[in-house]
Design a protein around this motif. Structure first.
Motif: not given
Length: 193
Positions: A60-87
């Motif tokens: 797909n097109d390059p993309a940057k995903y941004v999410l605030e981590i807080n007590k309500n987002t700890l269970t949010v599903r994350v899919v990380r491909s082998q080519s992604a940078t996580v910070s």
């Protein structure tokens, strides 16, 4: 290979090199919010080697995903491909892809657990006072986020757009060209010279 097709082979183990012992399993799947992937597993009963990976079959097109981590987002599903940078910039932690990077599906807490494990390993590797102090501070910040205390920003940058954070709260942004050039992909390439 279609979605219902499973391919199994007995191969030479990539770890212990014993011929005809390791089992290689490949299956094509359709993952919601992600697309078609090839799930691979290699297991060797001789040496105990195990390797699993999820390889995206669509680009797909390059993309940057941004999410605030807080007590309500700890269970949010994350899919990380082998080519992604996580910070998580507020804590100063970043994982860039390398040649042995694996894709995975988890949640925000699972990402924090991965960072926590990495920091614990760093604590054992680096014995100087400054490194110990920094690692313990980082570990404390991760543990506080896991408890739902405070906020931080989870950023996933994927040059192939194969990752995802499945939430209505996620911001999906384009990656500027100059930033895209600096991103690692985890793939080796040889330049003609």
């Amino acid at each position: 290979m279609n979605e219902d097709q499973l391919t199994e082979m007995i191969i030479k183990c990539p770890a212990c090199s014993v011929e005809g012992k390791a089992k290689s399993i490949m299956k094509e799947l359709e993952i919601p919010h992600f697309g078609k992937v090839l799930e691979t597993t290699i297991q060797c009963p001789s040496c105990g080697f195990k390797h699993s990976d999820i390889i995206a079959l669509e680009q797909n097109d390059p993309a940057k995903y941004v999410l605030e981590i807080n007590k309500n987002t700890l269970t949010v599903r994350v899919v990380r491909s082998q080519s992604a940078t996580v910070s998580i910039p507020e804590i100063g932690i970043k994982v860039e892809p390398g040649p042995k990077s694996e894709g995975y599906v988890t949640n925000v807490e699972g990402i924090l657990n991965r960072f926590e494990d990495a920091v614990k390993k760093a604590l054992k590797l680096f014995e100087d006072d400054e490194s110990q102090k920094n690692a313990k501070n980082t570990l404390n910040q991760i543990q506080e986020l896991k408890k739902g205390n405070g906020t931080a920003t989870l950023i996933i940058q994927d040059p192939f757009g194969q990752s995802n954070i499945v939430s209505d709260s996620v911001k999906i942004l384009e990656i500027p060209e100059e930033e895209l050039r600096e991103l690692k992909t985890g793939f080796s390439h040889i330049e003609d010279g």
